[in-house]
Design a protein around this motif. Structure first.
Motif, PDB file in Angstrom:
ATOM      1  N   LEU A 146      31.208  14.939   7.037  1.00  0.00           N
ATOM      2  CA  LEU A 146      32.228  14.739   8.073  1.00  0.00           C
ATOM      3  C   LEU A 146      31.621  14.554   9.455  1.00  0.00           C
ATOM      4  N   TYR A 147      30.594  15.331   9.756  1.00  0.00           N
ATOM      5  CA  TYR A 147      29.982  15.228  11.078  1.00  0.00           C
ATOM      6  C   TYR A 147      29.304  13.871  11.258  1.00  0.00           C
ATOM      7  N   ALA A 148      28.668  13.381  10.210  1.00  0.00           N
ATOM      8  CA  ALA A 148      28.030  12.065  10.269  1.00  0.00           C
ATOM      9  C   ALA A 148      29.077  10.975  10.446  1.00  0.00           C
ATOM     10  N   ARG A 149      30.182  11.088   9.746  1.00  0.00           N
ATOM     11  CA  ARG A 149      31.247  10.087   9.855  1.00  0.00           C
ATOM     12  C   ARG A 149      31.883  10.113  11.242  1.00  0.00           C
ATOM     13  N   GLN A 150      32.049  11.313  11.796  1.00  0.00           N
ATOM     14  CA  GLN A 150      32.620  11.412  13.138  1.00  0.00           C
ATOM     15  C   GLN A 150      31.680  10.800  14.160  1.00  0.00           C
ATOM     16  N   ALA A 151      30.377  11.070  14.020  1.00  0.00           N
ATOM     17  CA  ALA A 151      29.380  10.525  14.948  1.00  0.00           C
ATOM     18  C   ALA A 151      29.326   9.002  14.869  1.00  0.00           C
ATOM     19  N   ALA A 152      29.605   8.473  13.677  1.00  0.00           N
ATOM     20  CA  ALA A 152      29.579   7.016  13.483  1.00  0.00           C
ATOM     21  C   ALA A 152      30.885   6.357  13.896  1.00  0.00           C
ATOM     22  N   GLY A 153      31.868   7.149  14.312  1.00  0.00           N
ATOM     23  CA  GLY A 153      33.148   6.607  14.742  1.00  0.00           C
ATOM     24  C   GLY A 153      34.084   6.276  13.606  1.00  0.00           C
ATOM     25  N   GLU A 154      33.773   6.751  12.399  1.00  0.00           N
ATOM     26  CA  GLU A 154      34.611   6.448  11.239  1.00  0.00           C
ATOM     27  C   GLU A 154      35.852   7.334  11.165  1.00  0.00           C
ATOM     28  N   ILE A 155      35.747   8.550  11.699  1.00  0.00           N
ATOM     29  CA  ILE A 155      36.883   9.471  11.702  1.00  0.00           C
ATOM     30  C   ILE A 155      36.988  10.133  13.066  1.00  0.00           C
ATOM     31  N   SER A 156      38.154  10.663  13.358  1.00  0.00           N
ATOM     32  CA  SER A 156      38.345  11.434  14.586  1.00  0.00           C
ATOM     33  C   SER A 156      39.161  12.676  14.237  1.00  0.00           C
ATOM     34  N   GLY A 157      39.273  13.588  15.189  1.00  0.00           N
ATOM     35  CA  GLY A 157      40.027  14.811  14.945  1.00  0.00           C
ATOM     36  C   GLY A 157      39.259  15.817  14.114  1.00  0.00           C
ATOM     37  N   LEU A 158      37.912  15.814  14.219  1.00  0.00           N
ATOM     38  CA  LEU A 158      37.106  16.759  13.458  1.00  0.00           C
ATOM     39  C   LEU A 158      37.104  18.109  14.174  1.00  0.00           C
ATOM     40  N   THR A 159      37.537  19.121  13.465  1.00  0.00           N
ATOM     41  CA  THR A 159      37.638  20.459  14.048  1.00  0.00           C
ATOM     42  C   THR A 159      36.297  20.912  14.613  1.00  0.00           C
ATOM     43  N   GLY A 160      36.334  21.348  15.858  1.00  0.00           N
ATOM     44  CA  GLY A 160      35.142  21.851  16.517  1.00  0.00           C
ATOM     45  C   GLY A 160      34.368  20.799  17.275  1.00  0.00           C
ATOM     46  N   VAL A 161      34.701  19.526  17.031  1.00  0.00           N
ATOM     47  CA  VAL A 161      33.999  18.428  17.713  1.00  0.00           C
ATOM     48  C   VAL A 161      34.954  17.720  18.663  1.00  0.00           C
ATOM     49  N   ASP A 162      35.931  17.012  18.110  1.00  0.00           N
ATOM     50  CA  ASP A 162      36.914  16.358  18.977  1.00  0.00           C
ATOM     51  C   ASP A 162      38.329  16.846  18.679  1.00  0.00           C
ATOM     52  N   ASP A 163      38.422  18.013  18.053  1.00  0.00           N
ATOM     53  CA  ASP A 163      39.690  18.702  17.857  1.00  0.00           C
ATOM     54  C   ASP A 163      39.387  20.200  17.995  1.00  0.00           C
ATOM     55  N   PRO A 164      40.314  20.986  18.540  1.00  0.00           N
ATOM     56  CA  PRO A 164      39.991  22.384  18.862  1.00  0.00           C
ATOM     57  C   PRO A 164      39.745  23.261  17.642  1.00  0.00           C
ATOM     58  N   TYR A 165      38.883  24.256  17.843  1.00  0.00           N
ATOM     59  CA  TYR A 165      38.791  25.385  16.925  1.00  0.00           C
ATOM     60  C   TYR A 165      38.882  26.643  17.778  1.00  0.00           C
ATOM     61  N   GLU A 166      39.936  27.409  17.562  1.00  0.00           N
ATOM     62  CA  GLU A 166      40.159  28.641  18.321  1.00  0.00           C
ATOM     63  C   GLU A 166      39.607  29.814  17.516  1.00  0.00           C
ATOM     64  N   ALA A 167      38.391  30.203  17.843  1.00  0.00           N
ATOM     65  CA  ALA A 167      37.734  31.284  17.099  1.00  0.00           C
ATOM     66  C   ALA A 167      38.501  32.589  17.267  1.00  0.00           C
ATOM     67  N   PRO A 168      38.595  33.383  16.214  1.00  0.00           N
ATOM     68  CA  PRO A 168      39.299  34.671  16.310  1.00  0.00           C
ATOM     69  C   PRO A 168      38.668  35.574  17.368  1.00  0.00           C
ATOM     70  N   GLU A 169      39.507  36.204  18.169  1.00  0.00           N
ATOM     71  CA  GLU A 169      38.995  37.128  19.176  1.00  0.00           C
ATOM     72  C   GLU A 169      38.728  38.506  18.579  1.00  0.00           C
ATOM     73  N   ASN A 170      39.584  38.921  17.651  1.00  0.00           N
ATOM     74  CA  ASN A 170      39.447  40.257  17.063  1.00  0.00           C
ATOM     75  C   ASN A 170      39.619  40.220  15.546  1.00  0.00           C
ATOM     76  N   PRO A 171      38.715  39.525  14.843  1.00  0.00           N
ATOM     77  CA  PRO A 171      38.826  39.518  13.381  1.00  0.00           C
ATOM     78  C   PRO A 171      38.460  40.885  12.817  1.00  0.00           C
ATOM     79  N   GLU A 172      38.901  41.149  11.597  1.00  0.00           N
ATOM     80  CA  GLU A 172      38.491  42.396  10.955  1.00  0.00           C
ATOM     81  C   GLU A 172      36.980  42.436  10.742  1.00  0.00           C
ATOM     82  N   LEU A 173      36.379  41.255  10.541  1.00  0.00           N
ATOM     83  CA  LEU A 173      34.928  41.186  10.354  1.00  0.00           C
ATOM     84  C   LEU A 173      34.440  39.819  10.818  1.00  0.00           C
ATOM     85  N   ARG A 174      33.297  39.809  11.479  1.00  0.00           N
ATOM     86  CA  ARG A 174      32.659  38.553  11.877  1.00  0.00           C
ATOM     87  C   ARG A 174      31.304  38.485  11.174  1.00  0.00           C
ATOM     88  N   ILE A 175      31.121  37.470  10.355  1.00  0.00           N
ATOM     89  CA  ILE A 175      29.871  37.316   9.612  1.00  0.00           C
ATOM     90  C   ILE A 175      29.075  36.156  10.211  1.00  0.00           C
TER      91      ILE A 175
END
Length: 199
Positions: A146-175
């Motif tokens: 997916l990251y390669a395809r996004q970089a090549a302009g084949e897809i858009s809306g990739l979470t964390g790249v050109d679409d948001p990812y809202e990381a948990p502020e208070n998860p029960e566990l962070r690994i």
């Protein structure tokens, strides 16, 4: 004589706790970026739990999208619908004693909150696990290209790249998976479930 019988007494005392853990259902929701290792970690944990006698189901986000969420796109509204559908199924299974492992990106905090509320309303345990893998490492892994395809302009809306990812502020566990094997991360999660009386 007392010393000789002590181990047997201890084993008898521990057995009910292990049995109770096997009977308790819960949803373990693994959220993180694409290629963070969510599904790999869920499947490793599922194998260990099944070997211990637990009933386990893995609700993989991609597999659910192909069936239960077929036809949905990747707008915020569609993503929310997708996540809450998985949450509904997870809650129903968990309420019947199943350990549900849900490796699902679930990029928006409000969608994850809605799933938590579904579980709270049903009196079912919900544990949010943030698989906190850096964007750089996820891009390097790029399991599905997916990251390669996004970089090549084949897809858009990739979470964390050109679409948001809202990381948990208070998860029960962070690994944090960087520099660790799958087995090590799975062991950390298993230990956490053991502390919660679920393993």
């Amino acid at each position: 004589m007392t010393t000789a019988h002590a181990p047997a007494a201890r084993d008898t005392a521990e057995a009910p706790s292990a049995a109770a853990a096997r009977e308790r259902g819960a949803t373990v929701w693994l959220t993180g970026l694409p290629s963070a290792g969510k599904t790999t970690l869920a499947r490793a944990l599922a194998a260990r739990l099944r070997a211990e006698g637990h009933e386990v189901e893995v609700l993989d986000g991609d597999e659910i999208r192909a069936f239960l969420s077929r036809g949905l796109g990747f707008t915020r509204a569609d993503r929310h619908t997708h996540v809450t559908r998985i949450g509904f199924v997870a809650q129903k299974l968990a309420s019947h004693g199943v350990k549900v492992l849900a490796p699902v990106i679930a990029p928006y905090a409000d969608s994850r909150a809605a799933v938590r509320e579904l579980h709270a309303a049903g009196g079912t345990e919900y544990l949010e696990i943030h698989v906190a893998t850096s964007l750089a490492l996820c891009s390097e892994r790029d399991v599905k290209g997916l990251y390669a395809r996004q970089a090549a302009g084949e897809i858009s809306g990739l979470t964390g790249v050109d679409d948001p990812y809202e990381a948990p502020e208070n998860p029960e566990l962070r690994i944090r998976t960087q520099g660790r094997s799958v087995a090590e991360s799975a062991a950390e999660l298993h230990a956490f479930l053991t502390e919660r009386g679920l393993a």
